[in-house]
Scaffold this motif. Sequence first.
Motif, PDB file in Angstrom:
ATOM      1  N   TRP A  65      -8.002  21.923  -6.961  1.00 19.27           N
ATOM      2  CA  TRP A  65      -8.848  22.890  -7.664  1.00 19.27           C
ATOM      3  C   TRP A  65      -9.256  22.350  -9.038  1.00 19.27           C
ATOM      4  CZ3 TRP A  65      -5.081  27.511  -6.497  1.00 19.27           C
ATOM      5  CH2 TRP A  65      -5.207  27.851  -5.157  1.00 19.27           C
ATOM      6  N   ARG A  66      -8.286  21.753  -9.732  1.00 20.37           N
ATOM      7  CA  ARG A  66      -8.591  21.215 -11.052  1.00 20.37           C
ATOM      8  C   ARG A  66      -9.651  20.121 -10.963  1.00 20.37           C
ATOM      9  NH1 ARG A  66      -6.725  17.115 -14.431  1.00 20.37           N
ATOM     10  NH2 ARG A  66      -5.344  16.352 -12.795  1.00 20.37           N
ATOM     11  N   GLU A  67      -9.501  19.244  -9.955  1.00 21.85           N
ATOM     12  CA  GLU A  67     -10.476  18.180  -9.780  1.00 21.85           C
ATOM     13  C   GLU A  67     -11.855  18.735  -9.461  1.00 21.85           C
ATOM     14  OE1 GLU A  67     -10.166  15.037 -10.311  1.00 21.85           O
ATOM     15  OE2 GLU A  67      -8.047  15.121 -10.825  1.00 21.85           O
ATOM     16  N   LYS A  68     -11.914  19.787  -8.632  1.00 23.86           N
ATOM     17  CA  LYS A  68     -13.206  20.398  -8.287  1.00 23.86           C
ATOM     18  C   LYS A  68     -13.860  21.009  -9.524  1.00 23.86           C
ATOM     19  CE  LYS A  68     -12.223  21.456  -3.432  1.00 23.86           C
ATOM     20  NZ  LYS A  68     -12.062  22.542  -2.416  1.00 23.86           N
ATOM     21  N   ILE A  69     -13.051  21.704 -10.357  1.00 21.59           N
ATOM     22  CA  ILE A  69     -13.597  22.328 -11.566  1.00 21.59           C
ATOM     23  C   ILE A  69     -14.129  21.264 -12.520  1.00 21.59           C
ATOM     24  CG2 ILE A  69     -13.011  23.667 -13.624  1.00 21.59           C
ATOM     25  CD1 ILE A  69     -11.010  25.225 -11.908  1.00 21.59           C
ATOM     26  N   LEU A  70     -13.339  20.207 -12.733  1.00 16.20           N
ATOM     27  CA  LEU A  70     -13.775  19.140 -13.628  1.00 16.20           C
ATOM     28  C   LEU A  70     -15.021  18.449 -13.102  1.00 16.20           C
ATOM     29  CD1 LEU A  70     -10.337  17.532 -14.626  1.00 16.20           C
ATOM     30  CD2 LEU A  70     -11.793  19.037 -16.001  1.00 16.20           C
ATOM     31  N   GLU A  86       0.835  -1.204   0.000  1.00 20.19           N
ATOM     32  CA  GLU A  86       0.000   0.000   0.000  1.00 20.19           C
ATOM     33  C   GLU A  86       0.867   1.249   0.000  1.00 20.19           C
ATOM     34  OE1 GLU A  86      -3.501   2.155   2.662  1.00 20.19           O
ATOM     35  OE2 GLU A  86      -2.813   0.125   3.161  1.00 20.19           O
ATOM     36  N   ARG A  87       1.948   1.232   0.801  1.00 21.84           N
ATOM     37  CA  ARG A  87       2.850   2.380   0.812  1.00 21.84           C
ATOM     38  C   ARG A  87       3.627   2.477  -0.493  1.00 21.84           C
ATOM     39  NH1 ARG A  87       3.825   0.114   5.845  1.00 21.84           N
ATOM     40  NH2 ARG A  87       5.834  -0.695   5.120  1.00 21.84           N
ATOM     41  N   LYS A  88       4.022   1.306  -1.064  1.00 19.52           N
ATOM     42  CA  LYS A  88       4.837   1.289  -2.285  1.00 19.52           C
ATOM     43  C   LYS A  88       4.071   1.839  -3.483  1.00 19.52           C
ATOM     44  CE  LYS A  88       7.389  -1.864  -5.316  1.00 19.52           C
ATOM     45  NZ  LYS A  88       8.615  -1.058  -5.349  1.00 19.52           N
ATOM     46  N   TYR A  89       2.788   1.461  -3.625  1.00 19.94           N
ATOM     47  CA  TYR A  89       2.011   1.812  -4.808  1.00 19.94           C
ATOM     48  C   TYR A  89       1.099   3.024  -4.591  1.00 19.94           C
ATOM     49  CZ  TYR A  89       3.608  -2.686  -6.466  1.00 19.94           C
ATOM     50  OH  TYR A  89       4.384  -3.729  -6.838  1.00 19.94           O
ATOM     51  N   GLN A  90       1.326   3.740  -3.526  1.00 14.95           N
ATOM     52  CA  GLN A  90       0.553   4.946  -3.285  1.00 14.95           C
ATOM     53  C   GLN A  90       0.863   5.958  -4.377  1.00 14.95           C
ATOM     54  OE1 GLN A  90       1.415   7.040   0.328  1.00 14.95           O
ATOM     55  NE2 GLN A  90      -0.660   7.846   0.509  1.00 14.95           N
ATOM     56  N   SER A  91      -0.163   6.651  -4.884  1.00 16.03           N
ATOM     57  CA  SER A  91       0.017   7.615  -5.976  1.00 16.03           C
ATOM     58  C   SER A  91       0.951   8.740  -5.558  1.00 16.03           C
ATOM     59  CB  SER A  91      -1.342   8.205  -6.392  1.00 16.03           C
ATOM     60  OG  SER A  91      -1.146   9.261  -7.291  1.00 16.03           O
ATOM     61  N   PRO A  92       2.024   8.988  -6.322  1.00 14.93           N
ATOM     62  CA  PRO A  92       2.938  10.103  -5.980  1.00 14.93           C
ATOM     63  C   PRO A  92       2.210  11.431  -5.935  1.00 14.93           C
ATOM     64  CG  PRO A  92       3.871   8.690  -7.682  1.00 14.93           C
ATOM     65  CD  PRO A  92       2.450   8.268  -7.507  1.00 14.93           C
ATOM     66  N   ARG A  93       1.119  11.564  -6.727  1.00 14.78           N
ATOM     67  CA  ARG A  93       0.386  12.830  -6.776  1.00 14.78           C
ATOM     68  C   ARG A  93      -0.180  13.184  -5.408  1.00 14.78           C
ATOM     69  NH1 ARG A  93      -4.506  12.672 -10.807  1.00 14.78           N
ATOM     70  NH2 ARG A  93      -5.155  11.141  -9.227  1.00 14.78           N
ATOM     71  N   LYS A  94      -0.565  12.157  -4.634  1.00 18.25           N
ATOM     72  CA  LYS A  94      -1.164  12.423  -3.328  1.00 18.25           C
ATOM     73  C   LYS A  94      -0.109  12.741  -2.286  1.00 18.25           C
ATOM     74  CE  LYS A  94      -5.180   9.502  -4.243  1.00 18.25           C
ATOM     75  NZ  LYS A  94      -5.978   8.320  -3.813  1.00 18.25           N
ATOM     76  N   GLU A  95       1.140  12.406  -2.589  1.00 17.87           N
ATOM     77  CA  GLU A  95       2.204  12.673  -1.640  1.00 17.87           C
ATOM     78  C   GLU A  95       2.747  14.091  -1.776  1.00 17.87           C
ATOM     79  OE1 GLU A  95       5.106   9.723  -2.283  1.00 17.87           O
ATOM     80  OE2 GLU A  95       3.876   8.060  -1.577  1.00 17.87           O
ATOM     81  N   VAL A  96       2.412  14.779  -2.895  1.00 19.43           N
ATOM     82  CA  VAL A  96       2.920  16.122  -3.125  1.00 19.43           C
ATOM     83  C   VAL A  96       2.161  17.098  -2.244  1.00 19.43           C
ATOM     84  CG1 VAL A  96       3.237  17.947  -4.830  1.00 19.43           C
ATOM     85  CG2 VAL A  96       3.581  15.561  -5.473  1.00 19.43           C
ATOM     86  N   LYS A  97       2.869  17.912  -1.553  1.00 16.35           N
ATOM     87  CA  LYS A  97       2.250  18.895  -0.675  1.00 16.35           C
ATOM     88  C   LYS A  97       2.486  20.297  -1.222  1.00 16.35           C
ATOM     89  CE  LYS A  97       1.121  15.612   2.189  1.00 16.35           C
ATOM     90  NZ  LYS A  97      -0.296  15.190   2.326  1.00 16.35           N
ATOM     91  N   GLY A  98       1.741  21.240  -0.689  1.00 20.45           N
ATOM     92  CA  GLY A  98       1.960  22.630  -1.051  1.00 20.45           C
ATOM     93  C   GLY A  98       1.135  23.064  -2.261  1.00 20.45           C
ATOM     94  N   CYS A  99       1.727  23.963  -3.062  1.00 21.09           N
ATOM     95  CA  CYS A  99       1.019  24.606  -4.171  1.00 21.09           C
ATOM     96  C   CYS A  99       0.539  23.591  -5.200  1.00 21.09           C
ATOM     97  CB  CYS A  99       1.937  25.627  -4.841  1.00 21.09           C
ATOM     98  SG  CYS A  99       1.166  26.514  -6.230  1.00 21.09           S
ATOM     99  N   GLY A 100       1.394  22.634  -5.572  1.00 16.54           N
ATOM    100  CA  GLY A 100       1.019  21.642  -6.577  1.00 16.54           C
ATOM    101  C   GLY A 100      -0.190  20.837  -6.159  1.00 16.54           C
ATOM    102  N   ASP A 101      -0.257  20.484  -4.868  1.00 16.00           N
ATOM    103  CA  ASP A 101      -1.386  19.701  -4.371  1.00 16.00           C
ATOM    104  C   ASP A 101      -2.671  20.524  -4.409  1.00 16.00           C
ATOM    105  OD1 ASP A 101      -2.388  17.288  -3.205  1.00 16.00           O
ATOM    106  OD2 ASP A 101      -2.591  18.403  -1.326  1.00 16.00           O
ATOM    107  N   ARG A 102      -2.591  21.808  -4.082  1.00 22.49           N
ATOM    108  CA  ARG A 102      -3.783  22.665  -4.120  1.00 22.49           C
ATOM    109  C   ARG A 102      -4.280  22.842  -5.550  1.00 22.49           C
ATOM    110  NH1 ARG A 102      -0.926  25.502  -0.048  1.00 22.49           N
ATOM    111  NH2 ARG A 102      -0.080  26.963  -1.617  1.00 22.49           N
ATOM    112  N   ILE A 103      -3.361  23.017  -6.500  1.00 22.68           N
ATOM    113  CA  ILE A 103      -3.764  23.155  -7.910  1.00 22.68           C
ATOM    114  C   ILE A 103      -4.478  21.898  -8.378  1.00 22.68           C
ATOM    115  CG2 ILE A 103      -2.886  23.339 -10.277  1.00 22.68           C
ATOM    116  CD1 ILE A 103      -0.703  25.170  -9.220  1.00 22.68           C
ATOM    117  N   HIS A 104      -3.950  20.749  -7.955  1.00 26.63           N
ATOM    118  CA  HIS A 104      -4.587  19.490  -8.342  1.00 26.63           C
ATOM    119  C   HIS A 104      -6.013  19.413  -7.794  1.00 26.63           C
ATOM    120  CE1 HIS A 104      -5.303  15.251  -8.981  1.00 26.63           C
ATOM    121  NE2 HIS A 104      -5.533  15.116  -7.672  1.00 26.63           N
TER     122      HIS A 104
END
Length: 326
Positions: A43-48, A23-41
């Motif tokens: 927002w994009r998901e909310k808009i879509l 579970e730790r090995k295959y966790q999506s790297p996108r969810k591990e990103v913190k800060g501005c990049g995570d907030r943009i992601h």
Amino acid sequence: GDEFDERYSGVPMPPEDWEGWKERKYQSPRKEVKGCGDRIHRWREKILDSLSERFGRLGSWIQQNPYTTVFSTVFLTLAFLPGLFLLQTQNEGLYLWIPQDTDLWQNFKYIRDNFGGQSRPLNVLITAADGGDLLNPESIRAIMDFHNELTTVYTNSLGLTFQDFCIKADQDADCDVDNFLAIWDYNRTKIPDKGNMILFDVNQFIKDVPESVSFGGVRYSPDNAVLLQSKAIRLYYTMTAQNQIGESGYDRLKRWNSGRMSPSWQVEDWEYHFLTLTEGEEWKNNPLSSVINVQRIAKRSGDDEVLRLIKVDFPLFLGAIGAIIA
């Protein structure tokens, strides 16, 4: 599988820890990103998600109300259709972007109203029918005859000639034409009967005007002092559309369709007739073709190439759109 995970994990571990490790090995790297990049992601998901929800509701409503959708679409199309006849186009940059209360606008409008529109260049390149030298009495007379034909004989469908479109200092003046034929005042009878006299006149002419303006394929004397030969001669003419600045492309098209061509369309029509009469079989029937060959390019030449390009590319474009939609 599990054996693969143990074999290539690099660290053997008891079976009870495999699931947590995977579970730790295959966790999506996108969810591990913190800060501005995570907030943009996020927002994009909310808009879509919001757009997907809205279009989903719209599609559901259309599915439940097909007749209302069709009739309302037809009604709105018919309601706004009259506006299409009021559509006007304009491709003059100054007309689009420059305020009409400025000095620049007033000066430009004065030039257009009194001296005509922007010039339309006409280039004519002449070579000898036998590929030889042109600086001889027979060739020069043939070029002079061609010049006279171009400026007085060739007409458009309304019977208008070059004299109706050339640039003039005023309406009563002669056409502003300037090429090497000015050596003999555009008068055939002033052309010398001897080749050496023609060479003399041409060499006097190029003392004031660079030879590259009119002559190509040249050969000079060993000391480069005297021009002895020219295998190509260029004639250059300028014409004007003489259209008023306030005229839009749509107004010009309406007059063209009604048979009342605006001046800018008239000169294009003249260019078309000139280009047609100086190519292929038409030119071969001209007596001058036994002495000189004529290659020419007018602004209409470029317009026709663009038109041919559109005729080929536009169906391909529509086909590509159809393929995408399908």
